[in-house]
Motif scaffolding. Structure first.
Motif, PDB file in Angstrom:
ATOM      1  N   ALA A  58       3.212  -1.014  -5.502  1.00  0.00           N
ATOM      2  CA  ALA A  58       3.642  -2.164  -6.304  1.00  0.00           C
ATOM      3  C   ALA A  58       4.976  -2.707  -5.807  1.00  0.00           C
ATOM      4  O   ALA A  58       5.169  -3.924  -5.686  1.00  0.00           O
ATOM      5  N   SER A  59       5.912  -1.813  -5.499  1.00  0.00           N
ATOM      6  CA  SER A  59       7.225  -2.291  -5.068  1.00  0.00           C
ATOM      7  C   SER A  59       7.110  -2.967  -3.705  1.00  0.00           C
ATOM      8  O   SER A  59       7.804  -3.942  -3.421  1.00  0.00           O
ATOM      9  N   GLN A  60       6.203  -2.460  -2.864  1.00  0.00           N
ATOM     10  CA  GLN A  60       6.016  -3.096  -1.562  1.00  0.00           C
ATOM     11  C   GLN A  60       5.389  -4.488  -1.704  1.00  0.00           C
ATOM     12  O   GLN A  60       5.773  -5.424  -1.000  1.00  0.00           O
ATOM     13  N   GLU A  65       8.103  -6.781  -2.756  1.00  0.00           N
ATOM     14  CA  GLU A  65       9.033  -7.036  -1.648  1.00  0.00           C
ATOM     15  C   GLU A  65       8.443  -8.064  -0.679  1.00  0.00           C
ATOM     16  O   GLU A  65       9.124  -9.007  -0.270  1.00  0.00           O
ATOM     17  N   TYR A  75       4.019   3.069  -7.720  1.00  0.00           N
ATOM     18  CA  TYR A  75       5.314   2.444  -7.444  1.00  0.00           C
ATOM     19  C   TYR A  75       5.445   2.071  -5.965  1.00  0.00           C
ATOM     20  O   TYR A  75       5.930   0.988  -5.627  1.00  0.00           O
ATOM     21  N   TYR A  76       5.030   2.965  -5.088  1.00  0.00           N
ATOM     22  CA  TYR A  76       5.120   2.668  -3.651  1.00  0.00           C
ATOM     23  C   TYR A  76       4.399   1.357  -3.336  1.00  0.00           C
ATOM     24  O   TYR A  76       4.922   0.484  -2.652  1.00  0.00           O
ATOM     25  N   LEU A 125       0.843  -1.200   0.000  1.00  0.00           N
ATOM     26  CA  LEU A 125       0.000   0.000   0.000  1.00  0.00           C
ATOM     27  C   LEU A 125       0.877   1.247   0.000  1.00  0.00           C
ATOM     28  O   LEU A 125       2.009   1.211   0.476  1.00  0.00           O
TER      29      LEU A 125
END
Ligand SMILES: [Zn+2]
Ligand SMILES: [Zn+2]
Lengths: 391, 179, 191
Positions: free
Chosen positions: A35-37, A40, A32-33, A16
């Motif tokens: 999706a990248s989380q 990860e 991006y915040y 989120l």
């Protein structure tokens, strides 16, 4: 449904951004915040992702025409098969359905699903973009605004079953309180029914605190085919069933007291999940709550409460976090916020954490094994439903 | 074959073979305006431009890409680039250009405008901009250009602070950038 | 300088990782950070289509026209060119009464951009007499006194009969607004 899907699909990661009234970040950066989380937490890299589904509601909110394409890089879709899933407010849950079809069909093994909305760009209010959902010739000349349709529906719901506004205000109270434990929350608060009813009447019977806020934010999940999910995740959460359905676009012809489109979508999803007694077999629900009454309306459509009786269930605590069927333990749109498409994905994120027993301060008791997330949209006519479970 | 254009407001048509009806048009508008933030990366780019008159870019070590305009993340590998800022001199080369003779409504311009995509030296990016102080017939692909900015006090921290690019005064040898 | 992406409210809850995002205050949004404004001119001419064009002609003549489906037997207004359930032309035109029943109504105190309205608008879904049950459409209620929720609710209820109040013939334009609003039929005056 004619045929059961052959391949099992699991959620293996979720992420989120903050949900905010106004973000400095662009929609791409918010995407991006989240999706990248999600990547990860799933323990995968972007290069492992084979396809991306992007959910984002009307272009006119962000003020970017064809914004699905514009958001491509923030969603991780560069040089990949990329799809935009779009059914208005229903887009968030629909994007998971779209991602599920890509994996269940055998086309891909790892798919990233991202929901984004940046409504703060739209001035003076994003409702300006919403006005054109009304028929140009026989509705718009009357000067409608979006609140009309919801207040009309809420009133019909109330008058059909003798529901009081106090009963509905309780949804705002519950969800805003639940959201106090949600780190992304925009409008978490400890309020009473009196506070809600003391807020301005925007369109009777709807008061200001019965409406979800305008939000910027993003949410994402990673979907994996069974063999990949078992390798990558100790606790995959399976997508057991999906369903969606649209009722007539002549909204004045619909039964405004009962969301039949949600029931149709739910029956499809329950059939796929092998659920015959939803009230016993579903332990947690994230129904779509952009307006307070909508949570109750949708719980009835999801067959999780008797028609017209969801308010009674709410009043006796059945839907509390510690109740028999916790609903919107995240805090929902009323508490966490309503970046349209991202809000639907956020609900699936919540089920993912709850079913893994990882929801921390928000965790519902009793080791829930199965949950349902639902969203609603287009011209107030689509139900999108996803059933998730640990088996 | 030529066809007469239907005039929708006057032509009457048969409905169900029974009646004739005058089709109508309802006119309206979508009352929206937008106020866009530049974003987390864009904010730093424009504030640097406003204060120092230079560009700033982000860099992905793994993909060996330098983003200009800068991005917070690498679109190829999703690396977080928020600690990879580097200053960039706003000089570059004309990658392609066009000579515009009409305005947005299709009316003639009093003098043609030169619009180019300029690749910025030392980066993998560039921007669409006007070419200044040069006649159309003198523009060459790959020619070196440098920025013309609004005077410091007039800069607002938006794209409009960049008035355009003009032929570089010192024609130093610059490395070609990678695609 | 750009603010770093902020991690806020670390709490005992997922997703455990710090959430990113930089919320802006009103002041920051309107003037402190770099913003670009765009005011598009989005103007359209929408075709009313075959069925609605004829409906509008009817309104101009002071008549509410509907259509009947020869397959499912439904009578609907505003008319449509085809039955969306049977996918057949809906071409059996009928003239309907200008009386109706309130399916639901609301009392709206704000404009679309949330500016307050002193005199509220009362949108409603009305079902024209002679149409199939639950075939309602959006219009307005008028002819009620007062502007408070209490005052208006005393005069209106779901299921109440209403009648169209028309513009004068020479003012009608062939638009949905040729009906100004629907007002309660005062058959049995309510206490
Ligand atoms: Zn990279
Ligand atoms: Zn029919």
């Amino acid at each position: 449904m004619k045929r059961k899907p052959r391949r099992k699909v699991a959620v293996i990661g979720a992420g989120l951004s903050l949900f905010m009234r106004r973000a400095l970040e662009t929609g791409k950066e918010l995407s991006y915040y989240a999706a990248s989380q999600a990547l990860e937490t799933a323990g995968v890299r972007l290069k492992d992702i084979q396809a991306v589904v992007m959910a984002t509601a009307p272009d006119a909110f962000d003020g970017v025409h064809m914004k699905g394409d514009w958001l491509l890089d923030g969603a991780g879709g560069v040089r990949k098969p990329y799809t935009r899933a779009y059914v208005g407010g229903g887009s968030g849950v629909f994007s998971i359905i779209s991602g599920w079809t890509l994996v269940a069909s055998g086309l891909f093994d790892l798919v990233l699903v991202v929901g984004e909305e940046k409504m703060s760009s739209c001035q003076p209010h994003p409702q300006g973009a919403f006005l054109t959902i009304f028929d140009h010739t026989i509705e718009r000349p009357l000067g409608p605004n979006l609140l009309w349709i919801f207040s009309l529906e809420q009133h019909r719901y109330m008058s059909s079953y003798g529901i009081r506004n106090e009963d509905i205000a309780l949804v705002s109270v519950k969800n805003k309180r639940n959201a106090l434990n949600h780190p992304a929350a925009q409008v978490a608060a400890n309020l009473s029914v009196k506070d809600v009813l003391a807020s301005d009447v925007v369109a009777w019977p709807v008061h200001r605190l019965m409406v979800s806020p305008v939000s910027d934010g993003a949410a994402a999940i990673v979907l994996a085919a069974e063999h990949v999910a078992r390798r990558l995740s100790e606790k995959p959460v399976w997508v057991q069933g999906v369903g969606w359905s649209l009722d007539t676009s002549y909204w004045g012809n619909r039964d405004l007291a009962y969301p039949r489109y949600v029931e149709r979508a739910a029956r499809m999803a329950y059939g796929m999940a092998g659920i015959s007694e939803p009230r016993k077999e579903i332990h947690i629900a994230e129904p779509y709550d952009p307006f307070a009454y909508k949570e109750l309306h949708h719980l009835e459509g999801l067959l999780l409460a008797d028609r017209g009786k969801a308010p009674d269930d709410l009043a006796r605590g059945r839907f509390d976090r510690t109740g028999e069927l916790p609903t919107c333990p995240s805090g929902g749109l009323m508490g966490v916020g309503n970046p349209i498409a991202a809000a639907g994905v956020m609900k699936v994120c919540e089920l993912f954490w709850q079913l893994r027993g990882e929801a921390g301060a928000r965790q519902i008791p009793g080791n829930p094994e199965r949950g349902v997330a639902q969203a609603w949209g287009d011209l107030m006519q689509i139900g999108t439903v996803a059933v998730l479970g640990v088996h | 074959m030529r066809r007469q254009r239907d005039n929708a407001t006057t032509r009457s048509i048969a409905v169900g073979g029974l009646a004739r009806v005058e089709p109508r048009v309802w006119r309206g508008a979508m009352p929206v305006q937008f106020l866009y933030t530049a974003g987390a990366a864009g904010e730093r780019f424009f504030q640097t431009l406003k204060r120092k008159g230079i560009f700033t870019a982000t860099h992905c070590e793994e993909c060996r890409l330098t983003y200009l305009p800068p991005r917070l993340y690498c679109e190829r590998c999703f690396a977080d680039l928020s600690d990879t800022w580097r200053d960039v001199t706003p000089v570059g080369r004309v990658y392609t250009f066009t000579i515009v003779h009409v305005d947005r409504e299709g009316g003639p311009l009093s003098s043609p405008e030169l619009v180019a995509f300029v690749r910025i030296d030392g980066t993998d990016g560039g921007l669409v901009t006007r070419l200044l102080e040069i006649a159309p017939e003198d523009v060459r692909i790959d020619m070196s250009v440098e920025i013309t900015l609004a005077p410091p006090r007039k800069r607002r921290g938006t794209l409009e602070d960049i008035l355009g690019f003009r032929p570089a005064r010192s024609v130093a040898k610059r490395p070609f950038t990678r695609r | 300088m750009a603010k770093p992406a902020r991690a806020v409210r670390k709490m005992d809850a997922p997703p455990w990782l710090a959430l990113r995002g930089s919320p802006l205050s009103d002041d920051e949004f309107h003037g402190k950070v770099s913003t670009t404004s765009w005011i598009p001119r989005l103007e359209y001419g929408w075709d009313a289509g075959i069925a609605i064009s004829r409906f509008l002609e009817g309104l101009k003549a002071g008549k509410i026209l509907g259509v009947r489906c020869r397959v499912c037997g439904r009578t609907v207004t505003p008319p449509r060119a085809f039955c969306e359930l049977d996918f057949r032309p809906m071409d059996d035109w009928v003239e309907l009464a200008d009386t109706a029943t309130i399916n639901t109504y609301s009392i709206c105190y704000v404009t679309w951009d949330l500016k307050p309205l002193r005199k509220p608008q009362i949108p409603a879904v009305v079902e024209i007499d002679g149409t199939t049950p639950r075939v309602g459409f959006l219009h307005l209620i008028g002819g009620v006194n007062g502007s408070s929720v209490e005052a208006i609710r005393k005069q209106l209820r779901v299921g109440m009969p209403v009648r169209a109040v028309w513009k004068k013939p020479h003012q009608r334009a062939g638009a949905i607004t040729d009906i100004l609003y629907f007002e309660p039929v005062k058959r049995h005056p309510e206490r």
